[in-house]
Design an enzyme around this catalytic site. Structure first.
Site, short mmCIF file in Angstrom:
data_model
loop_
_atom_site.label_atom_id
_atom_site.label_comp_id
_atom_site.label_asym_id
_atom_site.label_seq_id
_atom_site.Cartn_x
_atom_site.Cartn_y
_atom_site.Cartn_z
N CYS A 272 0.85 -1.19 0.00
CA CYS A 272 0.00 0.00 0.00
C CYS A 272 0.89 1.24 0.00
O CYS A 272 2.11 1.14 -0.05
CB CYS A 272 -0.92 0.00 1.22
SG CYS A 272 -0.05 0.11 2.80
N ASP A 333 -15.37 0.72 1.03
CA ASP A 333 -14.80 1.58 2.06
C ASP A 333 -15.78 1.63 3.23
O ASP A 333 -16.87 2.17 3.10
CB ASP A 333 -14.54 2.98 1.51
CG ASP A 333 -13.66 3.82 2.43
OD1 ASP A 333 -13.64 3.55 3.65
OD2 ASP A 333 -13.00 4.76 1.94
N ARG A 335 -15.35 3.07 6.18
CA ARG A 335 -15.09 4.14 7.14
C ARG A 335 -16.24 5.13 7.24
O ARG A 335 -16.97 5.36 6.28
CB ARG A 335 -13.81 4.89 6.76
CG ARG A 335 -12.55 4.07 6.90
CD ARG A 335 -11.34 4.79 6.36
NE ARG A 335 -11.40 4.93 4.90
CZ ARG A 335 -10.42 5.43 4.17
NH1 ARG A 335 -9.30 5.82 4.76
NH2 ARG A 335 -10.53 5.52 2.86
#
Length: 405
Positions: A272, A333, A335
């Site tokens: 990453c 995602d 989050r």
């Protein structure tokens, strides 16, 4: 164009407390729609009839996650691919109690009231049915900026159980009613008209999701900072704010919202770009002389360390980072940014020069009442191990990286 005046949240809460229907509008960058909303405990056949006739949308019943568990209401689908991921559970009807077809105004009001009645058991509800419960996030609009959470928040703030009734408002021609028409409808029926944005502002002002626990000096090889630990009250999770300098109240402050990455930030993983992004952001803020890095406890875009490693294994088998998340049953995602937004407010920040390549992050923070005055790009070179990962972030998640010629 003349600015349309909305009602205060306090007045809307009082209207809900009186058992009235109000209109709630969301952000123009989201659905840009209005819903009729009332508390579930106050619903009547007359309210259902009014909502059906004047709203023309789908009558739903937002309830808490805990109540969904108590009534064994599973989500309608395991993998939610709807545009705004509206959390529908299986639809229900109240069995017996004088209910017949389930669709009449009387039957639907009885079903909704049953959803908040503590004596209702899972076996009292037929599945499928004509009422669509919606599973609201526990922290309401501070976790998810939607009508579902707004309805539950308003009911709770008015002193009722955390459950509401809502329906989308459509024009007579079948299109969605927008703010000017919603104002006319509110005036016609003498209803309060508020926005989710103002509800968020109200809750951020009157409530707290986080507690500042401790602050220490934090000298680093990239400069001297202060480090403050915040505890998320609902979960106990700890989030960190790495701070440089001071600022005035309305000054745009350079901010990086960084999700924890054990593999990248600590072990220096090349899979990453997290570690290099973190250190680059620290360098940028050190050079700026002031700013904040929020280090959020949201490993693997919110899926946790173990699941992130499972996603890595799937990537080794040919999936990309998005496909791996979806195969594990997560969104691309997971989050949310409500907690981070409140930490920034605690730090006296309302305007941000946000260090990010992620348009979703910009929009999400703006949805919590923060003003993004500038999106500051963060350029990190790729390597042979993360090139495909970065391409996926660009092509499937909209990140402004690896610009094509």
């Amino acid at each position: 164009m003349e600015q349309i005046k909305l009602d205060s949240i306090a007045d809307a809460i009082e209207a809900i407390r009186k058992g009235e229907v109000i209109i709630v509008v969301d952000d123009e960058d989201r659905e840009n729609e209005g819903d009729f909303i009332c508390a579930a405990e106050c619903v009547t056949p007359e309210i259902i009839n009014f909502m059906s006739k004047e709203g023309r949308g789908l009558i739903c019943a937002p309830i808490s996650e805990a109540r969904c568990t108590e009534l064994k209401l599973d989500l309608m689908v395991g993998s939610n691919t709807a545009t705004h991921e509206t959390p529908f559970t299986v639809s229900v009807d109240l069995l017996g109690n004088g209910c017949t077809t389930g669709i009449s105004a009387s039957d639907r009001s009885k079903t909704i009231r049953a959803l908040v009645d503590p004596d209702t058991k899972p076996e009292d509800l037929g599945r499928p049915g004509h009422i669509f419960p919606l599973k609201a996030k526990d922290e309401g609009v501070l976790r998810r900026v939607g009508h579902t959470e707004a309805a539950v928040d308003l009911a709770r703030l008015a002193g009722f159980k955390p459950a509401g009734v809502l329906i989308e408002i459509m024009s007579e021609d079948g299109s969605m009613a927008r703010l000017p028409e919603l104002k006319q409808i509110a005036t016609k029926f003498n209803l309060k008209l508020i926005s989710i944005k103002d509800l968020i502002e109200y809750r951020l002002t009157h409530e707290s999701l986080v507690k500042r626990e401790i602050g220490v000096d934090m000298p680093t090889n990239l400069g001297d900072f202060d480090l403050i630990a915040f505890r998320q009250i609902s979960t106990g999770e700890v989030h960190l704010a790495l701070i440089k300098g001071t600022w005035e109240k309305d000054e745009p402050v350079m901010v990086r919202v960084h999700s924890s990455c054990v593999t990248g930030d600590i072990f220096g993983s090349c899979r990453c770009d997290c570690g290099p992004q973190l250190h680059k952001a620290m360098e940028m803020i050190q050079q700026e002389g002031k700013g904040v890095i929020l280090y959020m406890n949201q490993e693997g875009r919110g899926i946790g360390l173990l699941n992130k490693l499972k996603a890595y294994k799937l990537q080794e088998q040919g999936r990309d980072t998005v496909e791996a998340n979806l195969e594990l049953g997560f969104k691309m995602d997971q989050r949310d940014y409500g907690t981070g937004a409140q930490i920034l407010r605690d730090l006296n920040i309302s305007k941000l020069r946000l260090i990010t390549n992620n348009p979703v992050k910009r929009a999400a923070l703006a949805g919590y009442g923060l003003e993004i005055t500038e999106a500051v790009p963060i350029e990190i070179p790729s390597n042979p191990h993360n090139l495909e990962y970065l391409k996926t972030k660009r092509d499937k998640m909209g990140h402004t990286i690896l610009k094509k010629d």
